[in-house]
Scaffold this motif. Structure first.
Motif, PDB file in Angstrom:
ATOM      1  N   LEU A 133       0.804  -1.220   0.000  1.00 11.34           N
ATOM      2  CA  LEU A 133       0.000   0.000   0.000  1.00 11.34           C
ATOM      3  C   LEU A 133       0.839   1.273   0.000  1.00 11.34           C
ATOM      4  O   LEU A 133       0.312   2.356  -0.257  1.00 11.34           O
ATOM      5  CB  LEU A 133      -0.945  -0.012   1.199  1.00 11.34           C
ATOM      6  N   SER A 247      -1.984   5.993   7.611  1.00 12.13           N
ATOM      7  CA  SER A 247      -3.433   5.818   7.665  1.00 12.13           C
ATOM      8  C   SER A 247      -3.856   4.449   7.152  1.00 12.13           C
ATOM      9  O   SER A 247      -4.668   3.757   7.781  1.00 12.13           O
ATOM     10  CB  SER A 247      -4.136   6.920   6.862  1.00 12.13           C
ATOM     11  N   VAL A 248      -3.314   4.036   6.010  1.00 11.51           N
ATOM     12  CA  VAL A 248      -3.720   2.738   5.463  1.00 11.51           C
ATOM     13  C   VAL A 248      -3.175   1.596   6.318  1.00 11.51           C
ATOM     14  O   VAL A 248      -3.810   0.536   6.429  1.00 11.51           O
ATOM     15  CB  VAL A 248      -3.302   2.575   3.982  1.00 11.51           C
ATOM     16  N   TRP A 258     -12.019  -0.539  10.169  1.00 11.55           N
ATOM     17  CA  TRP A 258     -12.453  -0.582   8.771  1.00 11.55           C
ATOM     18  C   TRP A 258     -13.969  -0.752   8.680  1.00 11.55           C
ATOM     19  O   TRP A 258     -14.650  -0.031   7.948  1.00 11.55           O
ATOM     20  CB  TRP A 258     -11.733  -1.720   8.065  1.00 11.55           C
ATOM     21  N   VAL A 360      -9.054   7.307   1.764  1.00  7.60           N
ATOM     22  CA  VAL A 360      -9.820   6.385   2.614  1.00  7.60           C
ATOM     23  C   VAL A 360     -11.206   6.154   2.021  1.00  7.60           C
ATOM     24  O   VAL A 360     -11.697   5.017   1.955  1.00  7.60           O
ATOM     25  CB  VAL A 360      -9.916   6.920   4.054  1.00  7.60           C
ATOM     26  N   LEU A 363     -11.043   3.858  -1.040  1.00  4.07           N
ATOM     27  CA  LEU A 363     -10.819   2.476  -0.620  1.00  4.07           C
ATOM     28  C   LEU A 363     -12.106   1.859  -0.079  1.00  4.07           C
ATOM     29  O   LEU A 363     -12.469   0.729  -0.429  1.00  4.07           O
ATOM     30  CB  LEU A 363      -9.726   2.416   0.446  1.00  4.07           C
ATOM     31  N   LEU A 370      -9.705  -5.454   3.994  1.00  7.83           N
ATOM     32  CA  LEU A 370      -8.318  -5.020   3.895  1.00  7.83           C
ATOM     33  C   LEU A 370      -7.573  -5.573   5.096  1.00  7.83           C
ATOM     34  O   LEU A 370      -8.007  -5.380   6.233  1.00  7.83           O
ATOM     35  CB  LEU A 370      -8.270  -3.484   3.891  1.00  7.83           C
TER      36      LEU A 370
END
Length: 415
Positions: A133, A247-248, A258, A360, A363, A370
């Motif tokens: 990512l 963040s990811v 999530w 975000v 995604l 994720l």
């Protein structure tokens, strides 16, 4: 080993999770640390004090050392930052040249284009067996966005990304290959000069048009124009990459987070602020005391270096309720110090927030689940106690059956 030594030694455990080191530094209070040859300021209120007292604490040594005055006759001198290392009145004058390009309202107008770029990069992940990512998303999007804002042709984005990474390594001439640095600077300076020479006299929303106008008006030299753009490029690329990567990584390591954001999209803004607070891409900068003074009741002599830890201030439980935890209902979440405070607060904070939110959201729109493919405690972090963020986030993405059509969202009204 003293707490700060472990961080300065660039041990992965402490780069990944510096919170324990910061807690020890806050307990010690303001003190001189030979590891950084500076007085360390780690408590929230003391950090805010230093950042607000810009006349007492100069920014001339922000990157760690006070650089010699720029020599306009030496084209091979490092491209040191123009805003970051300046004090008022020069700082205010230079910042005013591009201020209007970075207002929250102006940045909000970029959202459709930022969203289009983000959606494109997320869609490229579909079908990939192995996804990183950082490599495949966080490191790609920011340079395209800052290039849009600057007014750089999109076909040149790859070169801009390479230049920004090279310039980051050479700011302040901190090591690196001087021959390669000079080559990169020559390439960047020549390319930018050609863009500035094409200016048609119109000042539009692009930063380059505003910098070109300032040069024609005698407010900036050509060398200062190059330094200005290099600084904005590095800030808009490297630090935002670290923000997106953090963040990811948070999302991929916490399935419950999530799921909650998928169910309550309005909380994405709060998540971005909490990610910035807990994982600030810049953990601290330096200042130089211009007079005998005190910080937190501790005497700091004139000429002393001061190491101001934003990352520690953001984790001070005297300032933040339930500080170690990511709270999506935190009051005053946006008042963190990830972007600094006062005259030198990050000019691109609204843009960074926009990118963080849009990535975000895109995604969440496209990805069903994720998850990390390595333990979160094994994610590698960059070898710096100033710049903070994972350099690799291997993950597994399960996409929805078909990519949704992008639908415009209401533009944000603030930063």
């Amino acid at each position: 080993m003293p707490a700060l030594s472990q961080l300065v030694a660039l041990e992965q455990e402490h780069l990944r999770r510096p919170a324990d080191v910061y807690a020890q530094l806050r307990e010690l209070g303001v003190h001189y640390a030979p590891e950084v040859d500076a007085f360390v300021v780690a408590r929230h209120d003391d950090v805010v004090h230093v950042l607000r007292e810009r006349h007492t604490f100069s920014s001339r040594n922000t990157v760690g050392r006070e650089l010699p005055p720029a020599d306009p006759s030496n084209p091979s001198a490092p491209l040191s930052p123009l805003l970051l290392l300046s004090d008022d009145p020069e700082h205010g004058k230079r910042r005013s040249i591009v201020n209007r390009a970075f207002t929250p309202m102006r940045i909000a107008s970029w959202e459709p284009q930022v969203r289009r770029v983000a959606a494109e990069h997320v869609d490229r992940l579909r079908g990939l067996r192995e996804v990183d990512l950082v490599r495949d998303l966080a490191a790609l999007l920011p340079v395209r966005v800052i290039s849009l804002v600057l007014g750089v042709p999109q076909q040149d984005v790859a070169r801009f990304r390479a230049w920004s990474e090279e310039i980051t390594r050479s700011v302040g001439n901190h090591g690196g290959d001087p021959v390669r640095r000079e080559q990169v600077q020559d390439e960047f300076t020549g390319y930018l000069g050609r863009l500035l020479d094409r200016w048609d006299g119109q000042v539009d929303s692009s930063v380059l048009s505003q910098i070109a106008a300032a040069e024609r008006a005698g407010e900036l030299t050509r060398r200062e124009c190059v330094r200005f753009v290099a600084e904005l490029l590095v800030a808009g690329n490297i630090t935002t990459t670290h923000h997106l990567a953090s963040s990811v990584a948070l999302l991929a390591s916490r399935p419950e987070l999530w799921d909650r954001l998928r169910a309550e999209r309005a909380l994405v803004r709060s998540f971005v602020e909490e990610s910035l607070r807990l994982e600030a891409p810049i953990q601290g900068f330096y200042r130089l005391a211009t007079a005998d003074t005190e910080i937190g009741g501790v005497a700091v002599p004139e000429g002393s270096r001061v190491f101001v830890l934003y990352g520690s201030a953001n984790r001070d439980d005297e300032a933040w309720d339930a500080c170690p935890h990511l709270k999506l209902d935190r009051r005053g979440a946006a008042s963190h110090l990830a972007f600094g405070k006062g005259a030198h607060a990050c000019i691109g904070s609204s843009l960074a927030r926009l990118e963080g939110r849009v990535v975000v959201e895109e995604l969440l729109d496209r990805v069903e689940s994720l998850e990390l493919t390595v333990p979160v405690d094994e994610l590698p972090y960059g070898a710096s106690f100033i710049n903070h963020g994972p350099v690799s986030v291997p993950a597994r993405l399960e996409f929805r059956a078909a990519a949704p059509r992008s639908t415009p969202r209401q533009a944000p009204t603030g930063g």
